[in-house]
Structures are given as C-alpha cells and as structure tokens.
Design a protein around this motif. Sequence first.
Motif, PDB file in Angstrom:
ATOM      1  N   SER A  62     -21.369  22.129 -11.077  1.00  0.00           N
ATOM      2  CA  SER A  62     -21.322  21.214 -12.219  1.00  0.00           C
ATOM      3  C   SER A  62     -19.932  21.181 -12.837  1.00  0.00           C
ATOM      4  O   SER A  62     -19.421  20.115 -13.180  1.00  0.00           O
ATOM      5  N   ARG A  63     -19.318  22.355 -12.975  1.00  0.00           N
ATOM      6  CA  ARG A  63     -17.973  22.423 -13.560  1.00  0.00           C
ATOM      7  C   ARG A  63     -16.956  21.678 -12.695  1.00  0.00           C
ATOM      8  O   ARG A  63     -16.119  20.939 -13.207  1.00  0.00           O
ATOM      9  N   ARG A  64     -17.042  21.886 -11.385  1.00  0.00           N
ATOM     10  CA  ARG A  64     -16.091  21.225 -10.479  1.00  0.00           C
ATOM     11  C   ARG A  64     -16.312  19.721 -10.457  1.00  0.00           C
ATOM     12  O   ARG A  64     -15.365  18.943 -10.372  1.00  0.00           O
ATOM     13  N   LYS A  65     -17.584  19.330 -10.550  1.00  0.00           N
ATOM     14  CA  LYS A  65     -17.893  17.900 -10.563  1.00  0.00           C
ATOM     15  C   LYS A  65     -17.350  17.250 -11.826  1.00  0.00           C
ATOM     16  O   LYS A  65     -16.817  16.147 -11.790  1.00  0.00           O
ATOM     17  N   GLU A  66     -17.472  17.952 -12.952  1.00  0.00           N
ATOM     18  CA  GLU A  66     -16.980  17.416 -14.226  1.00  0.00           C
ATOM     19  C   GLU A  66     -15.460  17.305 -14.250  1.00  0.00           C
ATOM     20  O   GLU A  66     -14.900  16.461 -14.953  1.00  0.00           O
ATOM     21  N   SER A  67     -14.790  18.163 -13.470  1.00  0.00           N
ATOM     22  CA  SER A  67     -13.329  18.158 -13.468  1.00  0.00           C
ATOM     23  C   SER A  67     -12.745  17.060 -12.586  1.00  0.00           C
ATOM     24  O   SER A  67     -11.558  16.789 -12.628  1.00  0.00           O
TER      25      SER A  67
END
Length: 240
Positions: free
Chosen positions: A123-128
């Motif tokens: 989720s964090r990588r997708k948001e970035s």
Amino acid sequence: MENDLIRTLIIDDEFPARKLLSEYVSKVPSLQLVGTCENAIKAMEVLQNEPIDLILSDIQMPDLSGLELIKSMKEKPLVIFTTAYAEYAIDSYELEAVDYLLKPIPFPRFLQAINKVSERMKSRRKESVPQTQETPERDFFMVKADYKLYKIDFDSLVYVEGQSEYVTFHMKDKRRITAYYSLKKLEEELPAKDFMRIHKSYIVSLANIESVEGNMVSIGGQKLAIGKNYKDALLSALNV
C-alpha cells in the motif's frame, strides 16, 4: 529484487529472543535483516544511519521502552511488538503497530504478522507512485477442467481440496470442479485477506467458516482437519 526487500531491525534486551527472531527473519525471503540491538538507545543510532522498513521490538527494556522509542520517532517504520506481556496491546495499537506478538512466538504466527507487513508495504509503495488509471482488483479467476474454461468467483468459493496434482474447488452451490492445478500456486493467487491454508490439503474461505472445534473446521457442511503448523495463524486471522 533488493529494492523490494523489507529492511528489518530487531530490538530486544534478551539474546535468545534476538537469536530466534533473527532465525525467523532468515526464513522469510522478503525480509532483510539490517541489524539486532540489545536496547532502544543502540537502535536509535542504527535508525539515524540506516533506512529501516520494519522494526521488531520488545516493549520492556532498560532506560527506554519499545513504546517510548516508537513514540519519539517523527517518521515511523512499520512496527511489530514482541513481548511476554499482554497488557500493552492497546498502547501498541494506538501507535498503529502492525501486530502484537506474545512470547513464545511460534513461526506460523510470526509469518502471519509478516504477511500483514507485506500488505502495508504494498500500500505504501502504491501510494508513492502516481496513479494514472486505477485497475480494479479481479474478484474471480479462470480454470480449465473437463475441456471447458470455468469462472471461479471468490465469493462463491467455499474451500479447495488438494489431491496430488489436482485440486477440487467446492462451491456454495454444491458444485465441485476438479482441475489440474497446484495448491501452492493457488495459495499465492487467492487474496490472503479472504483465504487461508489450514492444512497441506486444504485452503478455506475465512468468511465461510462455521465453527472451529479442537483441530477441526466446520465449513460448507463438512469437517476439515487443521494442520498443527497452521492453527495459530488461523486463530489469529479469526481474531481468536
């Protein structure tokens, strides 16, 4: 790829605990052990010099507790607390800890927590990454059987039974579809939040579990055995 590895720091004032967690980390391909620290003060030095994605931290430690360490950080990595004391659970979740593991920690329970970490990291990588167009998640997959192509809806799947090189899909409408398929491959393809392996021969839909009694699960009118290496993770997923 190395960039996809979850850089992990272990903090615990007891050597046996650090050793066990190090062994667990070495067994999970997605984790990279950056270091182990015997107290929170030494951990602060590592955190100032190394990028850390995940902290595995004891709570009760000399000088500075694990909770106090995390509270002091402006930019917090993902955190799993590992402790012998259940009474700090509420405090840990107020800090948005991924999980709270009570010692002694069995490996399946550790692995369940790491799966949660992996989901958070995705989720964090997708948001970035800037999103130009969202692709909706598929809620089905296709299998070949009896010279046909079958659509298997996740919502309609109750459990999967492995039989050597074949699997049988047990559906809500009582249909059974047997196909040449790997249970291990299927475990990777089914959404982890909805399906779980409970035995070397079974993957079940968590939403369709009717009851758990001893080492048996009642589901779809059947009783399925729970493998001893899977029970802790199953109970955790069911919030037991």
